[in-house]
Motif scaffolding. Structure first.
Motif, short mmCIF file in Angstrom:
data_model
loop_
_atom_site.label_atom_id
_atom_site.label_comp_id
_atom_site.label_asym_id
_atom_site.label_seq_id
_atom_site.Cartn_x
_atom_site.Cartn_y
_atom_site.Cartn_z
N ASN A 1 0.83 -1.21 0.00
CA ASN A 1 0.00 0.00 0.00
C ASN A 1 0.85 1.26 0.00
O ASN A 1 0.43 2.32 0.45
N ARG A 2 2.06 1.15 -0.56
CA ARG A 2 3.00 2.27 -0.50
C ARG A 2 2.49 3.52 -1.20
O ARG A 2 2.78 4.64 -0.81
N ASP A 3 1.75 3.35 -2.30
CA ASP A 3 1.22 4.48 -3.05
C ASP A 3 -0.28 4.63 -2.85
O ASP A 3 -0.92 5.44 -3.52
N GLY A 4 -0.85 3.81 -1.96
CA GLY A 4 -2.30 3.72 -1.88
C GLY A 4 -2.91 4.43 -0.69
O GLY A 4 -2.27 5.17 0.05
N SER A 5 -4.19 4.16 -0.51
CA SER A 5 -4.99 4.77 0.55
C SER A 5 -5.91 3.70 1.11
O SER A 5 -6.59 3.00 0.36
N VAL A 6 -5.96 3.59 2.43
CA VAL A 6 -6.88 2.64 3.06
C VAL A 6 -8.32 3.02 2.72
O VAL A 6 -9.13 2.17 2.33
N GLU A 7 -8.63 4.32 2.85
CA GLU A 7 -9.99 4.76 2.52
C GLU A 7 -10.29 4.51 1.05
O GLU A 7 -11.39 4.08 0.70
N GLY A 8 -9.32 4.79 0.19
CA GLY A 8 -9.51 4.56 -1.24
C GLY A 8 -9.71 3.10 -1.56
O GLY A 8 -10.55 2.74 -2.40
N GLN A 9 -8.96 2.23 -0.90
CA GLN A 9 -9.10 0.79 -1.11
C GLN A 9 -10.48 0.31 -0.67
O GLN A 9 -11.13 -0.47 -1.37
N LEU A 10 -10.92 0.74 0.49
CA LEU A 10 -12.22 0.30 0.99
C LEU A 10 -13.34 0.77 0.06
O LEU A 10 -14.29 0.02 -0.22
N ALA A 11 -13.24 2.00 -0.43
CA ALA A 11 -14.25 2.49 -1.36
C ALA A 11 -14.22 1.71 -2.66
O ALA A 11 -15.28 1.38 -3.23
N ALA A 12 -13.02 1.40 -3.16
CA ALA A 12 -12.90 0.63 -4.39
C ALA A 12 -13.48 -0.77 -4.23
O ALA A 12 -14.18 -1.27 -5.13
N LEU A 13 -13.19 -1.41 -3.11
CA LEU A 13 -13.72 -2.75 -2.86
C LEU A 13 -15.25 -2.74 -2.75
O LEU A 13 -15.93 -3.66 -3.23
N GLU A 14 -15.79 -1.69 -2.17
CA GLU A 14 -17.24 -1.57 -2.10
C GLU A 14 -17.83 -1.43 -3.51
O GLU A 14 -18.87 -2.04 -3.82
N THR A 15 -17.19 -0.65 -4.37
CA THR A 15 -17.66 -0.49 -5.74
C THR A 15 -17.58 -1.81 -6.49
O THR A 15 -18.52 -2.20 -7.21
N ILE A 16 -16.47 -2.52 -6.34
CA ILE A 16 -16.32 -3.83 -6.99
C ILE A 16 -17.43 -4.77 -6.55
O ILE A 16 -18.08 -5.43 -7.37
N ASN A 17 -17.66 -4.84 -5.25
CA ASN A 17 -18.64 -5.80 -4.74
C ASN A 17 -20.08 -5.37 -4.98
O ASN A 17 -21.01 -6.16 -4.77
#
Length: 339
Positions: A242-258
C-alpha cells in the motif's frame, strides 16, 4: 498526488527499494502455470534459446477469458517479473488484453501461448489497471507487433517516460528485459464515470476508483459473463503493498467492486477467483482502519504503531514480513496526518 506526499516514510522507501515497481507477488505457482509451453517464433534459434523462458500456460476463467497467474513473490531475476496476473479476452475476431506483464519477452511468449490455446488472432486493444510496471511493460510488444491501442491511466504518461529505468529494468536479467521499452498510453479518460464500450462483440465497463492501490486505479467489468478483472485493488494469498495507496480509497474501491453483479474475479496477484476473491482484501483494510484509528485515539505515536497494530490474522500470508509494517506505517500517516 498522494504518493508524492509521503517523504516522512524514508525508512519505508529503503525497505521497498528492491521491489517498488512490482505491485505484488507470490511464492508458489498455481497449477495453471506449472506446465511448460515451448515458445514458437521466427527469430533465429540462437536468439530464442537465449531468451528467458517464462513457460507460460493460460488458465481459462470464463467462456472467453484466459489469464496468466504469476507467483506470490517480489520480482527477482529468477522469476523475471512473472509475479502479477494478466488476462486475454477473446472477441469475435481479435483479442483484448488486461495488463501486459513485466517485459516485451513476457508479452511475446504470452501471445504465443494463447495462440496455441485459442487461435492466432490480432491484439487490437490493451487495457491497463494502474501504473506499477509489472503490469504494463509488455505494452510495446503489442504496439509494435499488433498495432494495438493502449488504454490506461494518465498517470503512466505523467510519471514515466522513454528511457526511464523502472524497477523491472533494474531487477530483470538482460535476457528477460531485452526489447522492453516504455511507451505512452494512447488513450485515457478525464471523465471518472464508468466508461462503457464494446470491442468486437464484447461489452466492457472500465471503472475508475481514483487513488486506491496507486495514484489512479481502474477495474474492468464484463457484464455479459459477470467477470471482473480487478488489478491490484484485490490481492489474495499475500499481503498487498500500500506504499502508493490509501486505506480509505481501497475500501471504497472494494465496495464499488462488490456492488457489481459478478461471479468470477481475477485479482492482480493471487489465485482465488470465486466469490470469496475479495474477502481477504476487505478484511485487511477494514482491520487496518479500525485498529489504526483506535491506536491513535489511545495516543499511540508513529514509533509504536507497527508494534501496536501487527494484524496477526495475516501473518501466514506471503510477504507479510516484508510489507505489513510498511502498510501500517503508511496507514498511520493517512489517518493521523491526513496524507
Amino acid at each position: 498526488m498522494l504518493k508524492k506526499m509521503i517523504n516522512p516514510l524514508m525508512m519505508s522507501a529503503v525497505i521497498l527499494m528492491p521491489f517498488i515497481s512490482a505491485c505484488s507477488s507470490d511464492t508458489n505457482k498455481s497449477d495453471a502455470t506449472a506446465s511448460a509451453t515451448t515458445a514458437q517464433t521466427t527469430t533465429p534459434v540462437a536468439a530464442v534459446s537465449d531468451e528467458h523462458q517464462y513457460n507460460l500456460v493460460p488458465k481459462q476463467v470464463s467462456e472467453n477469458v484466459w489469464c496468466f497467474f504469476g507467483a506470490l513473490e517480489i520480482p527477482t531475476k529468477e522469476n523475471a517479473g512473472d509475479m502479477s496476473n494478466s488476462c486475454y479476452i477473446k472477441a469475435d475476431t481479435s483479442y483484448v488484453l488486461w495488463d501486459t506483464g513485466p517485459s516485451y519477452i513476457y508479452a511475446k511468449q504470452a501471445y504465443e501461448a494463447m495462440s496455441k490455446i485459442a487461435g492466432k488472432l490480432p491484439v487490437t486493444k490493451v487495457i491497463l489497471s494502474h501504473e506499477h510496471d509489472d503490469h504494463w511493460l509488455g505494452n510495446n510488444y503489442y504496439k509494435e507487433v499488433h498495432g494495438a491501442e493502449i488504454v490506461g491511466p494518465e498517470s503512466i504518461n505523467k510519471n514515466y517516460k522513454a528511457g526511464d529505468k523502472t524497477r523491472m529494468f533494474m531487477t530483470l536479467s538482460e535476457n528477460a528485459i531485452r526489447g522492453t521499452k516504455i511507451i505512452p498510453v494512447d488513450k485515457w479518460y478525464e471523465d471518472k464515470e464508468p466508461i462503457k464500450f464494446t470491442v468486437d462483440g464484447v461489452n466492457f465497463e472500465y471503472v475508475s476508483v481514483g487513488n486506491g492501490h496507486s495514484e489512479e486505479d481502474y477495474f474492468l467489468y464484463m457484464p455479459d459473463n459477470k467477470v471482473i478483472l480487478a488489478g491490484d485493488l484485490v490481492m489474495n494469498g499475500r499481503i498487498t503493498s500500500n506504499r502508493d495507496g490509501s486505506v480509505e480509497g481501497q475500501l471504497a474501491a472494494l465496495e464499488t467492486i462488490n456492488s457489481k453483479d459478478w461471479t468470477t474475479l481475477v485479482p492482480g496477484h493471487g489465485f482465488i477467483i470465486d466469490k470469496t476473491a475479495t474477502d481477504e482484501a476487505v478484511q485487511y483494510f477494514s482491520l487496518t482502519k479500525e485498529r489504526i484509528q483506535a491506536a491513535i485515539d489511545d495516543g499511540v505515536d508513529s514509533t509504536e504503531i507497527v508494534e501496536k497494530v501487527p494484524l496477526e490474522e495475516f501473518k501466514d500470508k506471503e510477504l507479510y514480513d516484508l510489507l505489513n509494517a510498511v502498510n501500517v506505517s503508511r496507514a498511520y500517516q493517512e489517518y493521523d496526518m491526513g496524507l
